[in-house]
Structures are given as structure tokens and as C-alpha cells.
Scaffold this motif. Structure first.
Motif, mmCIF file in Angstrom:
data_model
loop_
_atom_site.group_PDB
_atom_site.id
_atom_site.type_symbol
_atom_site.label_atom_id
_atom_site.label_comp_id
_atom_site.label_asym_id
_atom_site.label_seq_id
_atom_site.Cartn_x
_atom_site.Cartn_y
_atom_site.Cartn_z
ATOM 1 N N GLY A 17 0.819 -1.210 0.000
ATOM 2 C CA GLY A 17 0.000 0.000 0.000
ATOM 3 C C GLY A 17 0.850 1.256 0.000
ATOM 4 O O GLY A 17 0.424 2.317 0.452
ATOM 5 N N GLY A 18 2.052 1.159 -0.520
ATOM 6 C CA GLY A 18 3.001 2.268 -0.477
ATOM 7 C C GLY A 18 2.663 3.460 -1.335
ATOM 8 O O GLY A 18 3.274 4.518 -1.189
ATOM 9 N N ALA A 19 1.692 3.346 -2.229
ATOM 10 C CA ALA A 19 1.303 4.483 -3.074
ATOM 11 C C ALA A 19 0.176 5.302 -2.442
ATOM 12 O O ALA A 19 -0.205 6.332 -2.966
ATOM 13 C CB ALA A 19 0.880 4.004 -4.458
ATOM 14 N N SER A 64 2.993 6.109 1.413
ATOM 15 C CA SER A 64 4.006 6.950 0.758
ATOM 16 C C SER A 64 4.801 7.758 1.776
ATOM 17 O O SER A 64 5.973 8.055 1.556
ATOM 18 C CB SER A 64 3.359 7.856 -0.292
ATOM 19 N N ASN A 65 4.183 8.109 2.894
ATOM 20 C CA ASN A 65 4.926 8.796 3.953
ATOM 21 C C ASN A 65 5.902 7.852 4.650
ATOM 22 O O ASN A 65 6.999 8.260 5.028
ATOM 23 C CB ASN A 65 3.966 9.436 4.958
ATOM 24 N N ILE A 66 5.513 6.596 4.795
ATOM 25 C CA ILE A 66 6.440 5.593 5.341
ATOM 26 C C ILE A 66 7.601 5.400 4.368
ATOM 27 O O ILE A 66 8.764 5.355 4.778
ATOM 28 C CB ILE A 66 5.715 4.272 5.616
ATOM 29 N N VAL A 84 4.667 -2.526 -2.931
ATOM 30 C CA VAL A 84 3.694 -3.426 -3.548
ATOM 31 C C VAL A 84 2.333 -2.763 -3.398
ATOM 32 O O VAL A 84 1.867 -2.543 -2.282
ATOM 33 C CB VAL A 84 3.691 -4.814 -2.872
ATOM 34 N N ASP A 85 1.715 -2.402 -4.524
ATOM 35 C CA ASP A 85 0.438 -1.695 -4.471
ATOM 36 C C ASP A 85 -0.344 -1.982 -5.745
ATOM 37 O O ASP A 85 0.217 -1.968 -6.832
ATOM 38 C CB ASP A 85 0.683 -0.190 -4.336
ATOM 39 N N ASP A 86 -1.648 -2.239 -5.594
ATOM 40 C CA ASP A 86 -2.483 -2.469 -6.775
ATOM 41 C C ASP A 86 -3.111 -1.169 -7.295
ATOM 42 O O ASP A 86 -3.848 -1.181 -8.267
ATOM 43 C CB ASP A 86 -3.562 -3.518 -6.491
ATOM 44 N N GLY A 99 14.374 6.010 -6.817
ATOM 45 C CA GLY A 99 15.105 4.771 -6.534
ATOM 46 C C GLY A 99 14.245 3.657 -5.963
ATOM 47 O O GLY A 99 14.712 2.545 -5.776
ATOM 48 N N VAL A 100 12.973 3.950 -5.719
ATOM 49 C CA VAL A 100 12.073 2.970 -5.121
ATOM 50 C C VAL A 100 11.547 2.029 -6.203
ATOM 51 O O VAL A 100 11.126 2.463 -7.277
ATOM 52 C CB VAL A 100 10.903 3.685 -4.410
ATOM 53 N N THR A 101 11.584 0.729 -5.929
ATOM 54 C CA THR A 101 11.031 -0.266 -6.851
ATOM 55 C C THR A 101 9.545 -0.405 -6.580
ATOM 56 O O THR A 101 9.139 -0.566 -5.435
ATOM 57 C CB THR A 101 11.721 -1.629 -6.637
ATOM 58 N N VAL A 102 8.724 -0.321 -7.631
ATOM 59 C CA VAL A 102 7.272 -0.423 -7.484
ATOM 60 C C VAL A 102 6.776 -1.664 -8.214
ATOM 61 O O VAL A 102 7.046 -1.843 -9.399
ATOM 62 C CB VAL A 102 6.556 0.833 -8.036
#
Length: 72
Positions: free
Chosen positions: A21-23, A28-30, A44-46, A60-63
Motif C-alpha cells: 500500500g506504499g502508493a 508513501s509517507n512511510i 507493492v500496491d495495486d 530509486g524505489v522499486t514499485v
């Protein structure tokens, strides 16, 4: 998932984190905090409620655009 360091030596070691749920707003704040601390981050986010634009400041973040739910 807030990362705290007990000593300065701990802060130097890079760790890899997966943020589900990073988006989203909270995710995204984490991600931002982990990147600022020098960690490697995989999101990992749908994108069902999050937005990819929330991750643009972190090139640099892998999505991984996928769900963690198992479909039947």
C-alpha cells in the motif's frame, strides 16, 4: 512501520523494506521516511486507492503493481 535506531551505528546499515500500500497517503509517507534514512524500499500496491504520483519523488524505489490478495 516506523524505523527507529538505537545507536548511530545502526543508522548506517541499509535495510530492504517492502511496503504494501506504499502508493497511498500513509504508505508513501512511510516510504519517504525509509528513503530519507537510506534504506532500499520495494512498494507493492495495486493502485486501487493509492496513486503512483505519490511515489514520483522517490525514483530509486522499486514499485510492483500487483495485489497481495489471493483470488479464488
Amino acid at each position: 512501520m516506523i524505523c527507529m535506531f538505537e545507536t548511530e551505528a545502526d543508522a548506517v546499515q541499509m535495510t530492504r523494506y517492502a511496503v504494501t500500500g506504499g502508493a497511498g497517503f500513509i504508505g508513501s509517507n512511510i516510504v519517504r521516511d525509509l528513503v530519507i534514512r537510506g534504506h532500499d524500499v520495494i512498494v507493492v500496491d495495486d493502485l486501487s486507492s493509492g496513486h503512483k504520483v505519490n511515489l514520483e519523488p522517490f525514483p530509486g524505489v522499486t514499485v510492483k503493481h500487483t495485489s497481495i490478495l489471493v483470488s479464488s
